[in-house]
Structure formats: structure tokens, C-alpha cells
Design an enzyme around this catalytic site. Structure first.
Site, short mmCIF file in Angstrom:
data_model
loop_
_atom_site.label_atom_id
_atom_site.label_comp_id
_atom_site.label_asym_id
_atom_site.label_seq_id
_atom_site.Cartn_x
_atom_site.Cartn_y
_atom_site.Cartn_z
N ASP A 100 -0.20 5.15 0.81
CA ASP A 100 -0.39 6.19 1.83
C ASP A 100 -0.51 5.59 3.23
O ASP A 100 -1.36 4.73 3.49
CB ASP A 100 -1.66 7.00 1.51
N ASP A 140 -2.00 -0.15 5.97
CA ASP A 140 -2.19 0.56 7.24
C ASP A 140 -3.65 0.77 7.63
O ASP A 140 -3.93 1.15 8.75
CB ASP A 140 -1.53 1.93 7.17
N ASP A 142 0.85 -1.18 0.00
CA ASP A 142 0.00 0.00 0.00
C ASP A 142 0.90 1.25 0.00
O ASP A 142 2.08 1.17 0.34
CB ASP A 142 -0.89 -0.03 1.24
#
Ligand SMILES: [Mg+2]
Length: 254
Positions: free
Chosen positions: A22, A195, A20
Site C-alpha cells: 500500500d 513508503d 511493500d
């Protein structure tokens, strides 16, 4: 579930890496346009892509265009949470475009919400309220009203200070599963770092495939097996992985 930063000794060269962007590779910024790509990260990703025989993909809520603006190079990538992807230089966007009426309705509603930003992606509509957290409830109302226009076709995806309207059935987990069926990913062990709540379907998918799931942050409810506290520590670990693989034995030292 026990969580640790220490990864088991395995044949790292046989991994397929899904990352991922961001909040995972990059520190979050107040708007998606303000993120900073650290110096040397592109070089590191290029090196890891070679070490994993090309089996490295960025997996993001961003559109492919937005991913390319941060990480140029026609890389393998999953955009818009799995609604579009590029594999071996070929781009796939299987979903039809948004109905104009739906888009116009959302845009009109957003204009009444100062500080809220509408990002129109090819396959998802993202309402960002990081700059105006007090608008969260109003943004939920707008998004839910949009989905209610055709609940069989649309779904909502919640992120950090963002709510996205996406095609039903789309997710990072199914995107990772799709990549794992084809070369150069097939036969490798999937490793996914993310996240956010939108990454949980990816964690579940790699757990099912006996892969490694890595949560970046401090979510108490994640399905991920391993954890790093922040993007910087993940980047540091990736750097160490690259150095270990450079040595040729395929084993990262603890
Ligand atoms: Mg993220």
C-alpha cells in the site's frame, strides 16, 4: 543524504526484491479494501520473480490472507509488518493469538469512535481512522491503553491513518534479514521499496546489508537512499527493470 531516481549500474539479476504494497506498489485508497491492483501488475511480479530466481517477496502490514486476496499465487510474502511470513510455500506464524480480553476491550472502545475501523489480523490489531481523521487522538488513547496492559509483550506501530498493536520486537527490517539468510535470497543484494514510517526499519536493514533502499513519496526524514514520487513511477521503473532483464544482460538502461 543525496537522493536521486537514477540507480547505479549493477548486476540487477543478482538482486532480491522486497516490495511493500500500500502506497508503494498500489495507490492508497480510503480503506484497505478499496485499493485497486492495476492490470498487468500480477504478470509483472510473476516475470520479476522468475528473473530474480524466485527472490521476490511482498512485505506488508496486511495479513497474508489480505495479501493473497490482492496478489494470488502463494507468493513469498511478509505479513503484519513481519509477524507472519510465507517462504517457498510454507507459512510461519510464530506469535500466539491475541488475549480475548484485550480484543474485547479495544472493540468496545472502538464502538464509541464513529468512522474508526478495527481490523483483526492474525498477529496484529489495526485501528484505521482514514475515514475519520478527527478521531486520531482518541485512537492513540485506545492503542496506548491496550499496550499498557502488557508493555513487554506489545508495541505500537504508526502508519498512514492507522495505528497497530503488534507483538514487541516485530518489524519489516528483521523480516527482510531473515529472508536474506535463506535460499533463494541468500547471497543476493536486497532491494526494498516502501513508503511509510513502518518501512524505515526495512530501509535501515538493507542499508546495513549494502542493498538499495527506495522511498516512494516525499518523506523528508527517510533513511532510504533513493526515491520515487508515487506508486505509478515505481511500477514504471519495475516494468523497465523487467524489460532490461528480459534482454539477458542483467543491466537496466538509464
Ligand atoms: Mg505502505
Amino acid at each position: 543524504m543525496m537522493q536521486t531516481e537514477i540507480l547505479p549500474p549493477v548486476d540487477h539479476a543478482a538482486w532480491a526484491l522486497f516490495l511493500d504494497i500500500d502506497g508503494t506498489l498500489l495507490d492508497l485508497a480510503s480503506t484497505p479494501g478499496d485499493v485497486v491492483v492495476p492490470k498487468d501488475l500480477l504478470t509483472l511480479l510473476d516475470a520479476l520473480t522468475r528473473r530474480f530466481g524466485g527472490a521476490l517477496a511482498l512485505v506488508s502490514g496486511r495479513s497474508l490472507d489480505s495479501i493473497d486476496s490482492l496478489f494470488p499465487g502463494n507468493r513469498d510474502a511478509v505479513g503484519c509488518h513481519g509477524a507472519e511470513w510465507r517462504l517457498g510455500g510454507q507459512t510461519f506464524i510464530p506469535q500466539p493469538p491475541w488475549p480475548d480480553g484485550l480484543l474485547a476491550g479495544i472493540e468496545a472502545a472502538r464502538r464509541r469512535l464513529p468512522g474508526v475501523m478495527l481490523e483483526r489480523k492474525s498477529v496484529s490489531l489495526a485501528l484505521h481512522f482514514r475515514a475519520a481523521p478527527e478521531q486520531e487522538a482518541a485512537v492513540w488513547d485506545v492503542a496506548e491503553a491496550a499496550v499498557a496492559t502488557d508493555p513487554r509483550r506489545f508495541d505500537l506501530l504508526e502508519g498512514k491513518s492507522v495505528i497497530e498493536i503488534i507483538p514487541a520486537g516485530v518489524g519489516k527490517g528483521s523480516a527482510i534479514e531473515r529472508f536474506m539468510q535463506v535460499r533463494p535470497y541468500a547471497g543476493r543484494r536486497p532491494v526494498f521499496a516502501g513508503d511509510d514510517v513502518t518501512d524505515e526499519s526495512g530501509f535501515a536493514a538493507v542499508n546495513r546489508m549494502y542493498g538499495l533502499s527506495i522511498h516512494v513519496g516525499n518523506s523528508p526524514t527517510t533513511k532510504a537512499q533513493f526515491r520515487f514520487p508515487d506508486p505509478e513511477s515505481l511500477r514504471h521503473w519495475l516494468d523497465g527493470l523487467n524489460i532490461a532483464l528480459q534482454g539477458g544482460n542483467g543491466h537496466a538502461q538509464p
